[in-house]
Design an enzyme around this catalytic site. Structure first.
Site, PDB file in Angstrom:
ATOM      1  N   ASN A   7     -11.156  -0.928 -52.416  1.00 31.28           N
ATOM      2  CA  ASN A   7     -10.866  -2.345 -52.215  1.00 31.28           C
ATOM      3  C   ASN A   7     -10.059  -2.783 -53.427  1.00 31.28           C
ATOM      4  O   ASN A   7     -10.598  -2.963 -54.523  1.00 31.28           O
ATOM      5  CB  ASN A   7     -12.154  -3.153 -52.080  1.00 31.28           C
ATOM      6  CG  ASN A   7     -11.888  -4.634 -51.851  1.00 31.28           C
ATOM      7  OD1 ASN A   7     -10.985  -5.217 -52.444  1.00 31.28           O
ATOM      8  ND2 ASN A   7     -12.701  -5.262 -51.010  1.00 31.28           N
ATOM      9  N   GLU A  34      -8.550  -5.278 -48.608  1.00 28.85           N
ATOM     10  CA  GLU A  34      -8.187  -6.544 -49.259  1.00 28.85           C
ATOM     11  C   GLU A  34      -6.814  -6.450 -49.932  1.00 28.85           C
ATOM     12  O   GLU A  34      -6.663  -6.795 -51.099  1.00 28.85           O
ATOM     13  CB  GLU A  34      -9.258  -6.994 -50.261  1.00 28.85           C
ATOM     14  CG  GLU A  34     -10.393  -7.777 -49.624  1.00 28.85           C
ATOM     15  CD  GLU A  34     -11.133  -8.657 -50.608  1.00 28.85           C
ATOM     16  OE1 GLU A  34     -10.880  -9.867 -50.634  1.00 28.85           O
ATOM     17  OE2 GLU A  34     -11.981  -8.113 -51.348  1.00 28.85           O
ATOM     18  N   ASP A 151     -14.787  -0.750 -47.522  1.00 32.86           N
ATOM     19  CA  ASP A 151     -15.721  -1.709 -48.090  1.00 32.86           C
ATOM     20  C   ASP A 151     -16.568  -2.227 -46.935  1.00 32.86           C
ATOM     21  O   ASP A 151     -16.128  -3.059 -46.153  1.00 32.86           O
ATOM     22  CB  ASP A 151     -14.949  -2.847 -48.769  1.00 32.86           C
ATOM     23  CG  ASP A 151     -15.861  -3.950 -49.296  1.00 32.86           C
ATOM     24  OD1 ASP A 151     -17.091  -3.836 -49.147  1.00 32.86           O
ATOM     25  OD2 ASP A 151     -15.331  -4.945 -49.821  1.00 32.86           O
ATOM     26  N   ASN A 153     -19.430  -3.859 -47.261  1.00 32.59           N
ATOM     27  CA  ASN A 153     -20.240  -5.026 -47.608  1.00 32.59           C
ATOM     28  C   ASN A 153     -21.685  -4.842 -47.151  1.00 32.59           C
ATOM     29  O   ASN A 153     -22.321  -5.759 -46.628  1.00 32.59           O
ATOM     30  CB  ASN A 153     -19.629  -6.305 -47.023  1.00 32.59           C
ATOM     31  CG  ASN A 153     -18.591  -6.923 -47.941  1.00 32.59           C
ATOM     32  OD1 ASN A 153     -18.823  -7.076 -49.137  1.00 32.59           O
ATOM     33  ND2 ASN A 153     -17.435  -7.260 -47.393  1.00 32.59           N
ATOM     34  N   ASP A 222     -19.128   0.416 -51.083  1.00 29.09           N
ATOM     35  CA  ASP A 222     -17.934   1.118 -50.602  1.00 29.09           C
ATOM     36  C   ASP A 222     -18.351   2.529 -50.186  1.00 29.09           C
ATOM     37  O   ASP A 222     -18.870   3.299 -51.003  1.00 29.09           O
ATOM     38  CB  ASP A 222     -16.872   1.162 -51.695  1.00 29.09           C
ATOM     39  CG  ASP A 222     -16.493  -0.228 -52.172  1.00 29.09           C
ATOM     40  OD1 ASP A 222     -15.599  -0.842 -51.558  1.00 29.09           O
ATOM     41  OD2 ASP A 222     -17.122  -0.718 -53.141  1.00 29.09           O
ATOM     42  N   ASP A 251     -12.525  -5.726 -58.666  1.00 28.43           N
ATOM     43  CA  ASP A 251     -13.973  -5.703 -58.899  1.00 28.43           C
ATOM     44  C   ASP A 251     -14.637  -4.512 -58.207  1.00 28.43           C
ATOM     45  O   ASP A 251     -15.832  -4.271 -58.378  1.00 28.43           O
ATOM     46  CB  ASP A 251     -14.634  -7.022 -58.477  1.00 28.43           C
ATOM     47  CG  ASP A 251     -14.077  -7.605 -57.197  1.00 28.43           C
ATOM     48  OD1 ASP A 251     -13.310  -6.907 -56.499  1.00 28.43           O
ATOM     49  OD2 ASP A 251     -14.400  -8.762 -56.876  1.00 28.43           O
ATOM     50  N   HIS A 252     -13.856  -3.755 -57.426  1.00 27.22           N
ATOM     51  CA  HIS A 252     -14.311  -2.492 -56.828  1.00 27.22           C
ATOM     52  C   HIS A 252     -13.620  -1.330 -57.534  1.00 27.22           C
ATOM     53  O   HIS A 252     -12.570  -1.515 -58.168  1.00 27.22           O
ATOM     54  CB  HIS A 252     -13.934  -2.416 -55.347  1.00 27.22           C
ATOM     55  CG  HIS A 252     -14.553  -3.458 -54.485  1.00 27.22           C
ATOM     56  ND1 HIS A 252     -15.531  -3.174 -53.549  1.00 27.22           N
ATOM     57  CD2 HIS A 252     -14.304  -4.791 -54.375  1.00 27.22           C
ATOM     58  CE1 HIS A 252     -15.863  -4.283 -52.904  1.00 27.22           C
ATOM     59  NE2 HIS A 252     -15.133  -5.273 -53.393  1.00 27.22           N
TER      60      HIS A 252
END
Length: 263
Positions: A7, A34, A151, A153, A222, A251-252
């Site tokens: 991501n 993203e 990802d 989530n 992930d 942030d990933h």
């Protein structure tokens, strides 16, 4: 063959990091999530200069997925089947010719679902997961190597987050979310990272807020989910967390799996 998911959290904002990582890690196929851009403004020239083919399913400002590959795909499908009215760009599938046949790789950006009490967001997440289940069931019937990378989530287990009490009411950890993920596994899909490591902590995301990265307040969301035909070829996996320490990071971090396949 090295397959990765990342991501990127805005591909144009992090193109320098992406290029540096592609040079360093040298993956064969990359599932990005993203990308946060329409197809026309994806920075493909910088990536193609490294020898990668680029396929995107973009959306202005948010969402968006892509597949980068050293092998040109034979087939590309955009959008998760099951809801013609769903306009969110969260799914792309590529079929690649490899030694001994073909391999299918999908880039998935599963809905976050928060706030969990929202009358639209959390039901959309669960509905999307139900559609993913139906898709996986259909593809598994082909008895081909399949990698559902992305990802999700979803925090699958308590040891996949730094503090269960912080996450227990979050849409990423609620029982229906985890049950839907378990249904995918019960189809015969293997969580590649957990098939090769039971290490804890082992995270793939650290929020920008609250000093989460230096404190290692992370979560594992992930995932690379493999069909039996792909998991039989699994050699190793890795979480390339050092990338989180780069300037202007996502942030990933990238998650990779090495399969015993010749391109």
């Amino acid at each position: 063959m090295k397959i990765a998911t990342w991501n990127i959290n805005g591909v144009r904002a992090r193109i320098e990091n992406l290029v540096a990582w592609l040079k360093e890690s040298n993956p064969d196929i990359v599932a990005l999530q993203e990308i946060k851009t329409v197809d026309e403004t994806f920075p493909r020239l910088e990536i193609e200069a490294l020898g990668y083919h680029v396929e995107t399913h973009g959306q202005k400002g948010f969402n968006g997925v892509a597949l980068l590959s050293k092998i040109r795909p034979d087939e590309v499908n955009r959008g998760l089947p099951g809801d013609a009215a769903d306009e969110q760009a969260r799914f792309i599938e590529g079929v690649f010719s490899v030694d001994g046949g073909a391999i299918r790789v999908c880039s998935i950006y599963l809905p976050n679902g928060n706030p969990a009490d929202d009358p639209v967001k959390y039901p959309y997440k669960l509905s999307w997961m139900e559609r993913l289940f139906a898709f996986a069931q259909d593809r598994l019937a082909l008895e081909e190597p399949l990698v559902l990378a992305g990802d999700y989530n979803v925090i699958p287990e308590p040891h996949d987050c730094w503090d269960v009490k912080v996450w227990e009411r979050d849409a990423l950890y609620l029982p229906p979310t985890r049950q839907a993920f378990r249904r995918l596994e019960n189809l015969g899909l293997t969580d590649a990272v957990r098939a090769s490591s039971d290490a804890a902590p082992l995270y793939t995301f650290w929020d920008y807020q609250g000093g989460c990265w230096p404190k290692n307040y992370g979560i594992r969301i992930d995932h690379l989910m493999l069909s039996a035909e792909a998991s039989d070829r699994l050699v190793s996996t890795g979480v390339e967390k050092h990338v989180r320490n780069w300037e202007k990071p996502s942030d990933h971090v990238p998650v990779v799996a090495v399969l015993d396949y010749a391109a």
